[in-house]
Design a protein around this motif. Structure first.
Motif, mmCIF file in Angstrom:
data_model
loop_
_atom_site.group_PDB
_atom_site.id
_atom_site.type_symbol
_atom_site.label_atom_id
_atom_site.label_comp_id
_atom_site.label_asym_id
_atom_site.label_seq_id
_atom_site.Cartn_x
_atom_site.Cartn_y
_atom_site.Cartn_z
ATOM 1 N N LEU A 83 35.961 37.534 -17.842
ATOM 2 C CA LEU A 83 35.734 38.352 -16.472
ATOM 3 C C LEU A 83 36.424 39.605 -16.511
ATOM 4 C CD1 LEU A 83 36.440 35.200 -13.914
ATOM 5 C CD2 LEU A 83 34.144 36.204 -14.648
ATOM 6 N N PRO A 84 35.938 40.356 -15.718
ATOM 7 C CA PRO A 84 36.505 41.883 -15.810
ATOM 8 C C PRO A 84 37.810 41.659 -14.486
ATOM 9 C CG PRO A 84 34.432 41.735 -14.726
ATOM 10 C CD PRO A 84 34.601 40.425 -15.475
ATOM 11 N N GLU A 85 38.713 42.528 -14.571
ATOM 12 C CA GLU A 85 39.667 42.552 -13.581
ATOM 13 C C GLU A 85 38.897 43.179 -12.264
ATOM 14 O OE1 GLU A 85 42.493 41.117 -13.421
ATOM 15 O OE2 GLU A 85 42.759 40.806 -15.488
ATOM 16 N N PRO A 86 39.221 42.591 -11.293
ATOM 17 C CA PRO A 86 40.136 41.726 -10.827
ATOM 18 C C PRO A 86 39.748 40.306 -10.610
ATOM 19 C CG PRO A 86 39.229 43.062 -8.801
ATOM 20 C CD PRO A 86 38.518 43.347 -10.067
ATOM 21 N N TYR A 87 38.576 40.139 -10.868
ATOM 22 C CA TYR A 87 37.933 38.823 -11.001
ATOM 23 C C TYR A 87 38.738 37.673 -11.707
ATOM 24 C CZ TYR A 87 34.059 41.528 -9.027
ATOM 25 O OH TYR A 87 33.402 42.263 -8.282
ATOM 26 N N ARG A 88 39.238 38.191 -12.789
ATOM 27 C CA ARG A 88 39.900 37.317 -13.725
ATOM 28 C C ARG A 88 41.305 36.963 -13.218
ATOM 29 N NH1 ARG A 88 40.343 39.585 -19.491
ATOM 30 N NH2 ARG A 88 40.853 41.331 -18.334
ATOM 31 N N GLN A 89 42.056 37.984 -12.854
ATOM 32 C CA GLN A 89 43.184 37.717 -11.945
ATOM 33 C C GLN A 89 42.880 36.668 -10.642
ATOM 34 O OE1 GLN A 89 45.144 41.135 -10.412
ATOM 35 N NE2 GLN A 89 46.873 40.081 -9.573
ATOM 36 N N THR A 90 42.221 36.953 -9.817
ATOM 37 C CA THR A 90 41.833 36.126 -8.690
ATOM 38 C C THR A 90 41.548 34.647 -9.183
ATOM 39 O OG1 THR A 90 41.064 38.183 -7.552
ATOM 40 C CG2 THR A 90 40.378 36.115 -6.591
ATOM 41 N N ALA A 91 40.669 34.547 -10.225
ATOM 42 C CA ALA A 91 40.332 33.420 -10.679
ATOM 43 C C ALA A 91 41.420 32.453 -11.216
ATOM 44 C CB ALA A 91 39.315 33.451 -11.786
ATOM 45 N N ALA A 92 42.420 33.307 -11.876
ATOM 46 C CA ALA A 92 43.483 32.851 -12.467
ATOM 47 C C ALA A 92 44.692 32.076 -11.383
ATOM 48 C CB ALA A 92 44.221 33.546 -13.395
ATOM 49 N N GLU A 101 31.729 34.588 -11.987
ATOM 50 C CA GLU A 101 30.774 35.131 -12.937
ATOM 51 C C GLU A 101 29.708 35.943 -12.164
ATOM 52 O OE1 GLU A 101 31.061 32.489 -17.247
ATOM 53 O OE2 GLU A 101 29.573 31.872 -15.625
ATOM 54 N N GLN A 102 29.224 35.227 -11.120
ATOM 55 C CA GLN A 102 28.208 35.615 -10.235
ATOM 56 C C GLN A 102 28.663 36.803 -9.321
ATOM 57 O OE1 GLN A 102 26.786 32.160 -8.290
ATOM 58 N NE2 GLN A 102 26.012 31.233 -9.824
ATOM 59 N N ALA A 103 30.062 36.672 -9.054
ATOM 60 C CA ALA A 103 30.519 37.758 -8.004
ATOM 61 C C ALA A 103 30.934 39.045 -8.949
ATOM 62 C CB ALA A 103 31.623 37.419 -7.473
ATOM 63 N N ALA A 104 31.145 38.688 -10.056
ATOM 64 C CA ALA A 104 31.463 39.984 -10.952
ATOM 65 C C ALA A 104 30.145 40.643 -11.452
ATOM 66 C CB ALA A 104 31.998 39.582 -12.149
ATOM 67 N N ALA A 105 29.113 39.901 -11.682
ATOM 68 C CA ALA A 105 27.744 40.550 -11.887
ATOM 69 C C ALA A 105 27.138 41.103 -10.780
ATOM 70 C CB ALA A 105 26.894 39.306 -12.384
ATOM 71 N N ALA A 106 27.568 40.566 -9.408
ATOM 72 C CA ALA A 106 26.781 41.383 -8.221
ATOM 73 C C ALA A 106 27.816 42.269 -7.730
ATOM 74 C CB ALA A 106 26.917 40.428 -7.177
ATOM 75 N N GLN A 107 29.150 42.482 -8.361
ATOM 76 C CA GLN A 107 30.244 43.516 -8.085
ATOM 77 C C GLN A 107 30.601 43.242 -6.648
ATOM 78 O OE1 GLN A 107 28.646 47.472 -9.020
ATOM 79 N NE2 GLN A 107 29.331 47.205 -11.424
ATOM 80 N N THR A 108 30.816 42.036 -6.532
ATOM 81 C CA THR A 108 31.239 41.400 -4.973
ATOM 82 C C THR A 108 32.545 41.721 -4.985
ATOM 83 O OG1 THR A 108 29.345 39.942 -4.695
ATOM 84 C CG2 THR A 108 31.233 39.737 -3.250
ATOM 85 N N PRO A 109 32.992 42.479 -3.850
ATOM 86 C CA PRO A 109 34.530 42.615 -3.913
ATOM 87 C C PRO A 109 35.330 41.177 -3.785
ATOM 88 C CG PRO A 109 33.550 44.487 -2.364
ATOM 89 C CD PRO A 109 32.695 43.355 -2.987
#
Length: 119
Positions: free
Chosen positions: A27-36, A66-74
């Motif tokens: 996952l790209p940041e910040p999604y990776r940090q949030t998921a962790a 993954e879906q949030a990152a693909a949609a660029q959802t904050p």
């Protein structure tokens, strides 16, 4: 259960766990940090005694991010202003397999029993 699973555990669950970790790491940041951060919370309070429930929960978490990152959802739009409330609601979909869920149920039963005896 095969003899080797008795010794080293369920290989399928270990494989699924490794796949989940790879997905989160990708996952790209910040999604990776949030998921962790959510993973850390969920593993401490979630259905850790139920391997199937745990794997299903973290797989769904990876899907969500993954879906949030693909949609660029904050991430704030994803988890809201109260990340604890988000995590608790997310975890509630996976049963009371956690120690805290069992203790909550035990407390409720004890109070219900005391009230029943009183009145």
């Amino acid at each position: 259960m095969a003899w080797y699973e008795k010794i080293i555990g369920d290989l399928s669950a270990k494989k699924q766990w490794r796949e989940y970790r790879q997905r989160v790491h990708a996952l790209p940041e910040p999604y990776r940090q949030t998921a962790a951060a959510l993973e850390r919370y969920l593993l401490n309070l979630g259905p850790t005694e139920n391997t199937d429930g745990l794997i299903r929960m973290v797989s769904d978490l990876a899907d969500l991010f993954e879906q949030a990152a693909a949609a660029q959802t904050p991430v704030r739009d994803l988890v809201g202003e109260d990340p604890v409330a988000f995590a608790e609601e997310f975890m509630a979909n996976y049963g009371d397999g956690s120690w805290i869920g069992r203790e909550r149920a035990r407390l409720t039963r004890a109070i219900d029993e005391a009230a029943r005896r009183q009145g």
